[in-house]
Write an enzyme that holds these catalytic residues in place. Structure first.
Site, PDB file in Angstrom:
ATOM      1  N   LYS A 130      -9.928  17.984 -33.774  1.00  0.00           N
ATOM      2  CA  LYS A 130      -8.003  17.473 -33.605  1.00  0.00           C
ATOM      3  C   LYS A 130      -8.298  16.740 -34.938  1.00  0.00           C
ATOM      4  CE  LYS A 130      -4.143  15.456 -31.414  1.00  0.00           C
ATOM      5  NZ  LYS A 130      -4.007  15.093 -29.672  1.00  0.00           N
ATOM      6  N   GLU A 143      -5.485  20.783 -23.680  1.00  0.00           N
ATOM      7  CA  GLU A 143      -6.338  19.612 -24.169  1.00  0.00           C
ATOM      8  C   GLU A 143      -6.246  18.430 -22.887  1.00  0.00           C
ATOM      9  OE1 GLU A 143      -5.006  16.197 -27.924  1.00  0.00           O
ATOM     10  OE2 GLU A 143      -3.799  16.754 -26.571  1.00  0.00           O
ATOM     11  N   CYS A 161      -2.192  20.339 -29.648  1.00  0.00           N
ATOM     12  CA  CYS A 161      -0.950  19.459 -29.463  1.00  0.00           C
ATOM     13  C   CYS A 161      -0.814  18.259 -30.342  1.00  0.00           C
ATOM     14  CB  CYS A 161      -1.726  18.234 -28.979  1.00  0.00           C
ATOM     15  SG  CYS A 161      -0.359  17.207 -27.383  1.00  0.00           S
TER      16      CYS A 161
END
Length: 643
Positions: A196, A88, A229
């Site tokens: 995300k 990321e 993440c």
């Protein structure tokens, strides 16, 4: 109809059925396998991220990072990698404002509605230089490639016209900006795009107006899921992928290590074990923000890297490459069927012969209704090397309903516990220059451990021990009583900003119980101090809402080394320890989502000897014969329905 749909009644084999995992078995990848790579990238940052740049200046910056990607993709391909994952924020960096990231944005088409190869069709969309670079990189090195980049989309979203504008109002500037993972096939075509869901103080980006549960298919290993993440700590989309039977996960991250419970390699290994999945995790390397920790994790083995910065030494990236087993049960079943039909003539049609690695070598694979597919690519090229049509199942992003919930074996048998394989079989873990580091070595119950070397590098050495190493813990300590009473003299201390109830360990062995609300944690231990040290250890319990840097509900049992000699130091971060502990840690949780981790001195991520889960919520982790001192042993429970 696929196995996922046929056997949807098995919702969560791992969580709902009694499960016992006795050590991590070394398989030597006896069945179909593939070679995966992850790259921990030392990101080149914009020194003034809050100052807007022109498109030309932003592109010049990103191309410096992409040059490193190109070098590492070439190295991975030389070592036989079929898929590579980059972290990321690795191309553009971080700490932007909504305005200052504008020059870095590209509009990424939805691959569910448009077939596009940026490398061979560069003129179809304007201002897509990064997409073109990544596409050509994948095509040049014949790799599936996953990277992370910022995406600009019109508002309202033209690809999702059904969204109610009153429920998903446009941002004030009239556009969506997303933190985005992109996946390219080995021919350069765009395979998947994921926005995300759970942002971590990313003011430059928007939360998607609709949850995305994104998967993509490969010819060498079947189906993968994608999340990013902070997503790893939340139900959506991570658990939704698990409920769809996805057992191979892609995880780009920019993770800041948080001792003692949430270091990068610690949570990566915990999720791989607790969810029974493969996790391909690529992190950034940025020492001033404590960013490091990447790995390739399966339920049975791992290779990983956690960097330690020494004064005078440069911060560097790290490429990890490892051959691992395929865990997609549908793909395995179709490969088995194709092989069987190829051997017998298969309904009168000449089928492809299946190679030693489970890869289809010829043309005429089994497709939707049993016809020979050949897997023709979007531009007429044959893309597949053994990919089957999944019995006519649609590829790409999966809808939220109608998919099977369990992980079903080839004959309809629930797998749930990873692949079984020979104990003590060589792993052949790929090291820094692609050499097999762990060949012929045996680990505890045959596991290749991926131990940390003197400079913090994962060596994959798989030390010996376990079965032939004296009396096992389960034989030397009595069974925990069904309802043990809490130990006296408990105290409260903050750990990870949460008020844990703790009780200290005393003496060389004993039994302890500590409770926090509905959660009681039980410990049996036998301690072997090294060199007469007086390290302080405590057993902690926490059941409640975590409110620092995010809001989510937890139930946690943790055995930790305190950072000092005072009780107030219990729960503080510490990286080193000398005391070896054999232990059995147990809790009865109000959630089936419990992720076990075992962290040793020097950021060694160990594999427990035994993990047992029962239908009434009891989870037990047992380990003995540690090669290094114990820093943390943790059962990290997430109570998603209380978030």
């Amino acid at each position: 109809m696929s196995l996922r749909v046929l056997l949807a009644v098995v919702v969560a084999v791992l969580y709902l059925s009694p499960v016992m995992l006795s050590g991590d078995r070394t398989e030597g990848t006896p069945g179909p396998s593939y070679v995966a790579a992850v790259y921990e990238h030392k990101v080149i940052l914009n020194p003034e991220p809050h100052v807007p740049l022109s498109r030309a200046a932003a592109l010049e910056h990103m191309m410096r990072n992409l040059k490193v990607y190109e070098e590492q993709a070439a190295r991975a391909a030389e070592q036989g990698a079929q898929i590579i994952v980059f972290p990321e924020d690795g191309i553009h960096g971080f700490n932007f404002s909504r305005l200052s990231i504008s020059g870095y944005l590209e509009t990424i088409p939805d691959p569910l509605t448009e077939d596009w190869n940026p490398c061979t069709q560069p003129d179809r969309h304007n201002q897509t230089e990064v997409l073109q670079s990544l596409s050509c990189m994948a095509r040049r090195h014949q790799l599936y490639l996953v990277a992370n980049m910022p995406d600009l989309q019109p508002c309202p979203l033209t690809s999702q016209p059904h969204l109610d504008p009153s429920q998903t109002p446009c941002p004030p500037d009239g556009r969506w900006q997303f933190n985005t993972d992109v996946v390219f096939r080995s021919d350069g075509s765009l395979a998947a795009r994921y926005h995300k869901q759970n942002l971590f103080f990313e003011k430059e980006f928007d939360t998607p107006p609709r949850l995305e549960v994104v998967t993509f298919d490969t010819p060498f290993a079947g189906r993968f899921g994608v999340f990013t993440c902070f997503d790893i700590l939340f139900h959506d989309p991570t658990v939704r992928l698990l409920e769809k039977g996805i057992r191979q996960m892609i995880f780009p991250t920019a993770w800041m290590n948080l001792l003692p419970l949430l270091t990068a390699v610690q949570i990566q290994r915990a999720v791989s074990l607790g969810a029974n999945v493969t996790l391909l995790a690529a992190n950034l390397r940025h020492d001033s923000k404590a960013m490091t920790g990447s790995g390739i994790f399966t339920p049975s083995t791992s290779i990983y890297h956690h960097a330690f910065h020494h004064p005078g030494e440069p911060e560097e990236g790290k490429l990890l490459v490892l051959r691992i087993p395929v865990l997609d049960s549908d793909w395995l079943a179709t490969q088995k069927q194709a092989k069987r039909q190829g051997e017998t003539g298969g309904q009168g049609e000449a089928k492809r012969q299946i190679g030693e690695e489970g890869e289809a070598k010829g043309q005429g694979e089994i497709g939707g209704e049993g016809e020979a597919k050949g897997q023709i690519g979007e531009e007429g090229e044959a893309k597949g090397q053994g990919e089957t049509g999944g019995q006519g199942e649609a590829k790409g992003q999966i809808g939220e309903e109608g998919e099977a919930k369990g992980q079903i074996g080839e004959e309809g048998e629930a797998k749930g516990q990873g692949e079984t394989g020979g104990q003590g079989e060589a792993k052949g873990q790929i090291g820094e220059e692609g050499e097999a580091k762990g060949q012929g070595e045996t680990g505890r119950e045959g596991e290749a451990k991926g131990q940390i070397g003197e400079e913090g590098e994962a060596k994959g050495q798989g030390e010996t021990g376990g079965e032939g190493e004296g009396e096992p813990l389960s034989a030397s300590l009595p069974i925990l009583s069904p309802n043990p009473s809490p130990s006296p003299s408990h105290f409260i201390s903050s750990m990870m900003c949460d008020p844990f109830s703790f009780v200290l360990l005393h003496g060389s062995e004993g039994q302890l119980t500590v409770c926090d609300g509905p959660l009681c944690c039980h410990l049996q231990y036998r301690r072997s101090p090294q060199g007469g040290n007086t390290e302080l250890y405590a057993l902690g319990a926490f059941a409640g809402n975590h409110t620092a840097d995010g809001h989510f509900a937890l139930q946690v049992c943790a055995l930790v080394r305190c950072s000092g000699s005072e009780v107030s130091s219990c729960g503080k971060g510490v990286e080193e320890a000398e005391s070896r502990l054999d232990f059995r840690l147990e809790g009865k949780f109000g959630t089936r989502y419990v992720y076990p981790s075992l962290l040793g001195s020097g950021m060694v991520v160990d594999g427990p000897d035994r993990i047992e889960k029962t239908t009434d919520g009891r989870v037990t982790m047992e380990h003995s014969g540690m090669s290094v001192g114990l820093v943390t042993a943790c059962l990290y429970g997430r109570v998603y329905d209380q978030d």
